[in-house]
Design a protein around this motif. Structure first.
Motif, mmCIF file in Angstrom:
data_model
loop_
_atom_site.group_PDB
_atom_site.id
_atom_site.type_symbol
_atom_site.label_atom_id
_atom_site.label_comp_id
_atom_site.label_asym_id
_atom_site.label_seq_id
_atom_site.Cartn_x
_atom_site.Cartn_y
_atom_site.Cartn_z
ATOM 1 N N UNK A 26 0.831 -1.209 0.000
ATOM 2 C CA UNK A 26 0.000 0.000 0.000
ATOM 3 C C UNK A 26 0.865 1.257 0.000
ATOM 4 N N UNK A 27 1.938 1.241 0.793
ATOM 5 C CA UNK A 27 2.849 2.390 0.801
ATOM 6 C C UNK A 27 3.509 2.569 -0.562
ATOM 7 N N UNK A 28 3.827 1.457 -1.228
ATOM 8 C CA UNK A 28 4.420 1.543 -2.567
ATOM 9 C C UNK A 28 3.431 2.150 -3.556
ATOM 10 N N UNK A 29 2.166 1.756 -3.473
ATOM 11 C CA UNK A 29 1.159 2.314 -4.379
ATOM 12 C C UNK A 29 0.916 3.796 -4.117
ATOM 13 N N UNK A 30 0.861 4.188 -2.860
ATOM 14 C CA UNK A 30 0.684 5.610 -2.529
ATOM 15 C C UNK A 30 1.862 6.412 -3.042
ATOM 16 N N UNK A 31 3.065 5.887 -2.880
ATOM 17 C CA UNK A 31 4.257 6.574 -3.368
ATOM 18 C C UNK A 31 4.260 6.668 -4.891
ATOM 19 N N UNK A 32 3.767 5.635 -5.567
ATOM 20 C CA UNK A 32 3.744 5.646 -7.031
ATOM 21 C C UNK A 32 2.755 6.667 -7.576
ATOM 22 N N UNK A 33 1.754 7.058 -6.795
ATOM 23 C CA UNK A 33 0.764 8.037 -7.255
ATOM 24 C C UNK A 33 1.272 9.473 -7.183
ATOM 25 N N UNK A 34 2.346 9.723 -6.429
ATOM 26 C CA UNK A 34 2.885 11.076 -6.361
ATOM 27 C C UNK A 34 3.448 11.480 -7.719
ATOM 28 N N UNK A 35 3.360 12.754 -8.080
ATOM 29 C CA UNK A 35 3.986 13.206 -9.331
ATOM 30 C C UNK A 35 5.507 13.039 -9.272
ATOM 31 N N UNK A 36 6.136 13.012 -10.419
ATOM 32 C CA UNK A 36 7.575 12.752 -10.484
ATOM 33 C C UNK A 36 8.390 13.859 -9.822
ATOM 34 N N UNK A 37 7.891 15.093 -9.834
ATOM 35 C CA UNK A 37 8.654 16.200 -9.265
ATOM 36 C C UNK A 37 8.298 16.494 -7.806
ATOM 37 N N UNK A 38 7.459 15.666 -7.196
ATOM 38 C CA UNK A 38 7.054 15.874 -5.808
ATOM 39 C C UNK A 38 8.210 15.485 -4.865
ATOM 40 N N UNK A 39 8.537 16.323 -3.867
ATOM 41 C CA UNK A 39 9.641 15.970 -2.960
ATOM 42 C C UNK A 39 9.329 14.782 -2.049
ATOM 43 N N UNK A 43 12.141 6.632 -4.676
ATOM 44 C CA UNK A 43 12.308 5.558 -5.654
ATOM 45 C C UNK A 43 12.538 4.244 -4.908
ATOM 46 N N UNK A 44 11.490 3.450 -4.793
ATOM 47 C CA UNK A 44 11.577 2.151 -4.125
ATOM 48 C C UNK A 44 11.565 1.045 -5.169
ATOM 49 N N UNK A 45 12.298 -0.023 -4.873
ATOM 50 C CA UNK A 45 12.289 -1.189 -5.752
ATOM 51 C C UNK A 45 11.073 -2.039 -5.397
ATOM 52 N N UNK A 46 10.374 -2.589 -6.406
ATOM 53 C CA UNK A 46 9.188 -3.404 -6.093
ATOM 54 C C UNK A 46 9.490 -4.649 -5.258
#
Length: 144
Positions: A26-39, A43-46
């Protein structure tokens, strides 16, 4: 006798693995939804999701050990401070604080004087102010 409750143990381990991998996923999915330029984006490995059940106990044990070491160090320093106040009659703490305060103050004054000379050139050439009549040094002379 040892293997009597293995069924419950297996279900507990299964639920633990499911819970930790679910939280990591769930944390990985939430992190993936952030825009690329968001601080906030990292970058987590699956494959890190699969390691979550193994690393969580290690991190919990290490954090508990670090907490206990901090508590013991705090208690040791508290005891040493009390013993220093009882057995050492010279005010070493005040001498040390005086040295540190003078050192930091001199560095700050030198840096500020340099900035004033660099940026406020027209106002620097004014005459210097004479020393005040009352100084704080006699107050510290008792301790130093």
């Amino acid at each position: 006798m040892l293997l009597r409750n293995t069924q419950c143990l297996n279900w507990g381990i299964f639920l633990y693995i499911l819970l930790t991998m679910g939280c990591a996923g769930y944390a990985y999915l939430v992190n993936a939804r952030y825009p690329a330029d968001d601080p906030k984006r990292r970058e987590y490995h699956p494959a890190a999701i699969l390691l979550a059940p193994f690393t969580l106990p290690i991190f919990v044990i290490l954090s508990m050990l670090i907490f206990m070491m901090k508590a013991l160090l705090y208690g040791l320093l508290l005891a040493l401070f009390i013993l220093a106040l009882i057995f050492i009659r010279e005010p070493l703490i005040f001498k040390w604080l005086h040295k540190v305060a003078v050192y930091i103050g001199n560095k700050l004054l030198a840096a500020n004087t340099t900035m004033i000379k660099l940026f406020l050139k027209p106002w620097v050439d004014q005459p210097e102010i004479k020393r005040p009549l009352y100084r704080l040094d006699p107050l510290f002379s008792r301790f130093v």
